[in-house]
Design an enzyme around this catalytic site. Structure first.
Site, PDB file in Angstrom:
ATOM      1  N   ASP A  13       2.091   0.481  -8.759  1.00 20.27           N
ATOM      2  CA  ASP A  13       1.165  -0.087  -7.775  1.00 20.27           C
ATOM      3  C   ASP A  13       0.050  -0.902  -8.419  1.00 20.27           C
ATOM      4  O   ASP A  13      -1.075  -0.939  -7.918  1.00 20.27           O
ATOM      5  CB  ASP A  13       0.542   1.028  -6.901  1.00 20.27           C
ATOM      6  CG  ASP A  13       1.597   1.932  -6.314  1.00 20.27           C
ATOM      7  OD1 ASP A  13       2.585   1.392  -5.799  1.00 20.27           O
ATOM      8  OD2 ASP A  13       1.436   3.163  -6.388  1.00 20.27           O
ATOM      9  N   LYS A  16       2.219  -5.716  -9.059  1.00 22.07           N
ATOM     10  CA  LYS A  16       3.281  -6.492  -9.714  1.00 22.07           C
ATOM     11  C   LYS A  16       3.855  -7.560  -8.795  1.00 22.07           C
ATOM     12  O   LYS A  16       4.228  -8.630  -9.239  1.00 22.07           O
ATOM     13  CB  LYS A  16       4.427  -5.554 -10.142  1.00 22.07           C
ATOM     14  CG  LYS A  16       4.086  -4.676 -11.323  1.00 22.07           C
ATOM     15  CD  LYS A  16       5.283  -3.898 -11.804  1.00 22.07           C
ATOM     16  CE  LYS A  16       5.635  -2.718 -10.946  1.00 22.07           C
ATOM     17  NZ  LYS A  16       4.660  -1.641 -10.887  1.00 22.07           N
ATOM     18  N   GLY A  40       7.831  -0.405  -4.326  1.00 19.34           N
ATOM     19  CA  GLY A  40       7.334  -1.122  -3.151  1.00 19.34           C
ATOM     20  C   GLY A  40       6.585  -2.344  -3.643  1.00 19.34           C
ATOM     21  O   GLY A  40       5.504  -2.216  -4.199  1.00 19.34           O
ATOM     22  N   ARG A 304      -3.325   6.626  -1.991  1.00 15.27           N
ATOM     23  CA  ARG A 304      -3.259   6.753  -3.441  1.00 15.27           C
ATOM     24  C   ARG A 304      -4.517   7.423  -3.967  1.00 15.27           C
ATOM     25  O   ARG A 304      -5.605   7.215  -3.431  1.00 15.27           O
ATOM     26  CB  ARG A 304      -3.109   5.378  -4.081  1.00 15.27           C
ATOM     27  CG  ARG A 304      -1.823   4.692  -3.682  1.00 15.27           C
ATOM     28  CD  ARG A 304      -1.704   3.299  -4.262  1.00 15.27           C
ATOM     29  NE  ARG A 304      -0.514   2.640  -3.748  1.00 15.27           N
ATOM     30  CZ  ARG A 304      -0.425   1.354  -3.446  1.00 15.27           C
ATOM     31  NH1 ARG A 304      -1.457   0.563  -3.614  1.00 15.27           N
ATOM     32  NH2 ARG A 304       0.693   0.854  -2.978  1.00 15.27           N
ATOM     33  N   SER A 412      -5.813 -11.749 -11.825  1.00 14.55           N
ATOM     34  CA  SER A 412      -5.517 -11.993 -10.414  1.00 14.55           C
ATOM     35  C   SER A 412      -6.730 -11.582  -9.586  1.00 14.55           C
ATOM     36  O   SER A 412      -7.253 -10.481  -9.751  1.00 14.55           O
ATOM     37  CB  SER A 412      -4.292 -11.164 -10.021  1.00 14.55           C
ATOM     38  OG  SER A 412      -4.229 -11.035  -8.634  1.00 14.55           O
ATOM     39  N   SER A 414      -7.079 -12.115  -5.987  1.00 11.22           N
ATOM     40  CA  SER A 414      -6.831 -11.821  -4.566  1.00 11.22           C
ATOM     41  C   SER A 414      -5.326 -11.742  -4.382  1.00 11.22           C
ATOM     42  O   SER A 414      -4.572 -12.138  -5.278  1.00 11.22           O
ATOM     43  CB  SER A 414      -7.425 -12.912  -3.652  1.00 11.22           C
ATOM     44  OG  SER A 414      -6.422 -13.837  -3.256  1.00 11.22           O
TER      45      SER A 414
HETATM   46  P1  IMP Z   1      10.608   9.318  -7.431  1.00 10.15           P
HETATM   47  O1  IMP Z   1      10.702   8.064  -8.242  1.00 10.15           O
HETATM   48  O2  IMP Z   1      10.799   9.083  -5.963  1.00 10.15           O
HETATM   49  O3  IMP Z   1      11.478  10.410  -7.969  1.00 10.15           O
HETATM   50  O4  IMP Z   1       9.098   9.861  -7.562  1.00 10.15           O
HETATM   51  C1  IMP Z   1       8.580  10.374  -8.793  1.00 10.15           C
HETATM   52  C2  IMP Z   1       7.133   9.995  -8.983  1.00 10.15           C
HETATM   53  O5  IMP Z   1       7.029   8.589  -9.144  1.00 10.15           O
HETATM   54  C3  IMP Z   1       6.221  10.324  -7.785  1.00 10.15           C
HETATM   55  O6  IMP Z   1       4.951  10.659  -8.285  1.00 10.15           O
HETATM   56  C4  IMP Z   1       6.144   9.017  -7.029  1.00 10.15           C
HETATM   57  O7  IMP Z   1       4.970   8.911  -6.257  1.00 10.15           O
HETATM   58  C5  IMP Z   1       6.136   8.040  -8.179  1.00 10.15           C
HETATM   59  N1  IMP Z   1       6.656   6.713  -7.816  1.00 10.15           N
HETATM   60  C6  IMP Z   1       7.939   6.332  -7.656  1.00 10.15           C
HETATM   61  N2  IMP Z   1       8.019   5.028  -7.374  1.00 10.15           N
HETATM   62  C7  IMP Z   1       6.771   4.551  -7.373  1.00 10.15           C
HETATM   63  C8  IMP Z   1       6.208   3.241  -7.198  1.00 10.15           C
HETATM   64  O8  IMP Z   1       6.899   2.238  -6.993  1.00 10.15           O
HETATM   65  N3  IMP Z   1       4.856   3.170  -7.289  1.00 10.15           N
HETATM   66  C9  IMP Z   1       4.077   4.237  -7.573  1.00 10.15           C
HETATM   67  N4  IMP Z   1       4.549   5.466  -7.765  1.00 10.15           N
HETATM   68  C10 IMP Z   1       5.891   5.621  -7.671  1.00 10.15           C
END
Ligand code: IMP
Length: 429
Positions: A13, A16, A40, A304, A412, A414
């Site tokens: 987060d 990117k 995401g 978060r 960056s 904004s």
């Molecule tokens: P998993 O990848 O769903 O198994 O989650 C494992 C850990 O990675 C958890 O703490 C999630 O919140 C974190 N996590 C997985 N994908 C992301 C992402 O794209 N951004 C931030 N945290 C992530």
């Protein structure tokens, strides 16, 4: 002109999506090499906002995009995402999207298992995205995964299904869940196969050819180095290697393909899910960072956790990932703070250390050592040159560079694509 690899240098987060979109517009091919639809990535293009989880960010602009073998692919999530962006006017054809035929699949049983384990773990839960990422990677290394290429040969999949079901049925029994409904799983796979197979290819060949032709490649990492299964805050991590070294194995290329490694770094720190977070601010500072930074998960909508910039962690992430330069994002979120803190070391058992120890118990115990710097008056939002930044904001950026021992390539200011200060063009090497 070389290749560029973009990775998150914190807990994901970092912003990117915008940087990748900007770079993707100048790349000939964009490649995802790890993770899955747990990611995401938000892209703001003009007045449209696109939310991508599994698709490489090049897709929005029609840049050829590859899902490499290092990704775990949920074919139903893929279909839903392709349909969602089609509704926004983006056509995803097999000319634009290529999926590695050796990519393992995420099945509904993986999602089930992810949720069952999380629900059973109480306070010890990882806080996963519940997308089945971990169980799918387990089956890959356990040599019982169903892969994209199997979708073309479902009449021959029985021996693989035997291994898969034997393993999962034992686990499911432990949760008082019924055995896998094999017929249903097979019929679901038959139904989705027709959607996925037109995109499936030996993508390593396309990438090899692109390399020979000197095409510019952009490798798009997901999550962040502190969520790496080896180098992150284990066990509170994701189940893939998120470091830049994964580009080769996750795409089917040699180690030199990575090129310029651009670490995306947020001007403060956030984390979703459980696990240690030395500079977390469970107070009005954290609340303010969260509100100003709109820190809600793209995938799960969870708030978060927020805290001050941790130079120890970013320095470590840059080292284990071979970061060439960083893109510093969301500097404007710090506008208006009277004083800003940066963590420069940790106190552990009466000693000052300059790295995050490997053991989870130590990671939970370290106390941050801060230095304080004065905040800046005015706004950094939308700045496109150093001259538009307040002097103290520049000082903050320079101090970060010094502490993490890595130069800033981009700042960056904004979510808009053009609100960027370019210091060094990553594609120029
Ligand atoms: P998993 O990848 O769903 O198994 O989650 C494992 C850990 O990675 C958890 O703490 C999630 O919140 C974190 N996590 C997985 N994908 C992301 C992402 O794209 N951004 C931030 N945290 C992530």
């Amino acid at each position: 002109m070389g290749n560029v690899t973009v990775i998150g240098a914190q807990w994901g987060d970092e912003g990117k999506g915008k940087i990748v979109d900007w770079l993707a517009s100048r790349a000939d091919v964009v490649v995802r090499f790890q993770g899955g639809h747990n990611a995401g990535h938000t892209l703001v293009v003009g007045d449209q906002t696109y939310k991508l989880s599994l698709l490489p960010s090049g897709i929005v602009r029609g840049t050829p995009s590859v899902i490499g073998n290092g990704v775990v692919l949920d074919p139903w999530a893929l279909k839903a995402e392709i349909e969602r962006i089609a509704a926004q006017g983006v056509e995803v054809t097999p000319d634009v999207l290529m999926i590695a035929d050796n990519c393992p699949l995420i099945l509904p049983i993986h999602r089930d298992l992810d949720a069952l384990r999380e629900d059973a773990s109480g306070a010890g839960k990882i806080g996963t995205t519940r997308r089945g990422i971990g169980p799918a990677y387990e089956d890959k290394v356990g040599r019982r995964a169903i892969r994209v290429c199997d979708l073309a040969k479902l009449d021959d999949v029985a021996p693989l299904l035997d291994r898969l079901c034997a393993h999962h049925d034992a686990l499911r029994a432990g949760f008082n869940e019924p055995p896998i409904d094999r017929e249903r799983l097979l019929s679901d796979l038959r139904e989705i196969a027709g959607f996925v197979l037109p995109y499936a290819r030996p993508v390593w060949r396309d990438l090899d050819q692109a390399l020979q032709q000197g095409r510019k490649m952009l490798f798009e990492g997901a999550q962040g180095v502190l969520l790496d299964v080896d180098h992150g805050t284990y066990p509170f991590v994701t189940s893939s290697n998120t470091v830049a070294g994964t580009t080769g194995s996750g795409a089917g290329m040699g180690p030199r393909a990575a090129g310029f490694v651009l670490g995306i770094v947020k001007a403060y720190t956030t984390r979703v899910g459980s696990g240690p977070f030395p500079t977390e601010q469970e107070n009005e500072v954290g609340q303010r960072l969260g509100e100003r930074g709109h820190e809600f998960g793209t995938v799960t909508g969870r708030s978060r956790r927020c805290g001050w910039f941790d130079a120890v962690l970013v320095r470590q992430a840059a080292a284990v990932s071979g970061v060439t330069g960083i893109a510093l994002t969301k500097l404007d979120v710090l506008d208006g703070f009277e004083t800003i803190r940066i963590c420069t070391g940790y106190r552990l058992d009466g000693e000052i250390i300059d790295y995050l120890p490997a053991h989870a118990a130590d990671q939970a115990r370290v106390e941050p050592v801060y230095e304080e710097i004065e905040g800046w008056p005015g706004s950094t939002q939308g700045a496109r040159s150093w001259a538009e930044l307040p002097a103290r904001a520049i000082k903050y950026v320079r101090r970060i560079e010094e502490l993490i021992r890595c130069p800033v390539a981009l700042v960056s200011t904004s979510p808009q694509r053009d609100d960027t200060i370019l210091v060094r063009d990553p594609f120029a090497g």
